[in-house]
Design a protein around this motif. Structure first.
Motif, short mmCIF file in Angstrom:
data_model
loop_
_atom_site.label_atom_id
_atom_site.label_comp_id
_atom_site.label_asym_id
_atom_site.label_seq_id
_atom_site.Cartn_x
_atom_site.Cartn_y
_atom_site.Cartn_z
N MET A 1 0.83 -1.19 0.00
CA MET A 1 0.00 0.00 0.00
C MET A 1 0.87 1.25 0.00
N HIS A 2 2.06 1.16 0.58
CA HIS A 2 2.94 2.32 0.68
C HIS A 2 3.39 2.84 -0.68
N ASP A 3 3.31 2.01 -1.72
CA ASP A 3 3.76 2.45 -3.04
C ASP A 3 2.63 3.02 -3.89
N LEU A 4 1.43 3.15 -3.33
CA LEU A 4 0.30 3.72 -4.06
C LEU A 4 0.29 5.23 -3.94
N LEU A 12 -9.33 2.88 -3.77
CA LEU A 12 -9.59 1.68 -2.97
C LEU A 12 -10.72 1.92 -1.96
N TYR A 13 -10.66 3.06 -1.29
CA TYR A 13 -11.72 3.37 -0.31
C TYR A 13 -13.08 3.49 -0.98
N VAL A 14 -13.13 4.14 -2.13
CA VAL A 14 -14.41 4.32 -2.83
C VAL A 14 -14.92 2.99 -3.36
N ILE A 15 -14.05 2.18 -3.93
CA ILE A 15 -14.46 0.86 -4.40
C ILE A 15 -15.04 0.05 -3.25
N ASN A 16 -14.39 0.12 -2.10
CA ASN A 16 -14.86 -0.60 -0.93
C ASN A 16 -16.22 -0.11 -0.45
N GLY A 17 -16.48 1.16 -0.61
CA GLY A 17 -17.69 1.75 -0.06
C GLY A 17 -18.92 1.71 -0.95
N LEU A 18 -18.76 1.37 -2.22
CA LEU A 18 -19.89 1.34 -3.14
C LEU A 18 -20.28 -0.10 -3.45
N ASP A 19 -21.57 -0.31 -3.73
CA ASP A 19 -22.04 -1.63 -4.15
C ASP A 19 -21.84 -1.77 -5.65
N ASP A 20 -21.10 -2.77 -6.07
CA ASP A 20 -20.83 -3.06 -7.48
C ASP A 20 -20.44 -1.81 -8.27
N PRO A 21 -19.39 -1.13 -7.84
CA PRO A 21 -19.01 0.10 -8.54
C PRO A 21 -18.46 -0.15 -9.93
N HIS A 22 -18.86 0.72 -10.83
CA HIS A 22 -18.33 0.71 -12.19
C HIS A 22 -17.59 2.02 -12.39
N ARG A 73 -6.70 -9.40 -0.90
CA ARG A 73 -5.49 -8.63 -0.59
C ARG A 73 -5.83 -7.15 -0.42
N GLY A 74 -6.71 -6.63 -1.27
CA GLY A 74 -7.12 -5.23 -1.16
C GLY A 74 -7.77 -4.94 0.19
N HIS A 75 -8.60 -5.85 0.65
CA HIS A 75 -9.23 -5.69 1.97
C HIS A 75 -8.17 -5.70 3.08
N ARG A 81 -3.90 -0.30 6.56
CA ARG A 81 -3.78 1.15 6.44
C ARG A 81 -4.60 1.84 7.53
N ARG A 82 -5.82 1.35 7.73
CA ARG A 82 -6.70 1.92 8.75
C ARG A 82 -6.08 1.80 10.14
N GLU A 83 -5.50 0.65 10.44
CA GLU A 83 -4.84 0.46 11.73
C GLU A 83 -3.66 1.42 11.88
N TRP A 84 -2.89 1.57 10.82
CA TRP A 84 -1.73 2.47 10.86
C TRP A 84 -2.19 3.91 11.08
N GLU A 85 -3.23 4.34 10.37
CA GLU A 85 -3.76 5.70 10.53
C GLU A 85 -4.31 5.90 11.94
N GLN A 86 -4.99 4.89 12.45
CA GLN A 86 -5.67 4.98 13.75
C GLN A 86 -4.70 5.30 14.88
N GLN A 87 -3.49 4.74 14.82
CA GLN A 87 -2.54 5.01 15.90
C GLN A 87 -2.18 6.49 15.96
#
Length: 96
Positions: A1-4, A12-22, A73-75, A81-87
């Protein structure tokens, strides 16, 4: 993720948050967030990069429309990333 790039992480966040995103749904969501146009020449190469890295799976809805979803893997990468940000967010919140 660090290389993105930040844009790729946002995808990635938007894909995760939408149902069947196109592609067009992702484009609209990102344009709303960025408050500027997201060109196809920016969106689709970045989606392809995420697919190539194994973070996103791409499937066809019809001849013109592709659907995107996070791979396992994306999940895992988003969770890490969320855990890293949370700290760092906890430290900021508790300092306030």
């Amino acid at each position: 993720m660090h290389d993105l790039t930040g844009f790729q992480r946002d995808l990635l966040y938007v894909i995760n948050g939408l149902d069947d995103p196109h592609g067009l749904a992702l484009k609209a969501e990102l344009e709303s967030y960025y408050e500027t146009e997201v060109h196809h020449g920016r969106l689709y190469p970045n989606l392809d990069t995420l697919v190539d890295k194994g973070l996103v799976e791409k499937s066809s809805m019809d001849r013109r429309t592709n659907l995107y979803k996070l791979s396992a893997r994306g999940h895992r990468e988003l969770d890490a990333r969320r855990e890293w940000e949370q700290q760092y967010l906890r430290e900021t919140i508790s300092a306030a």
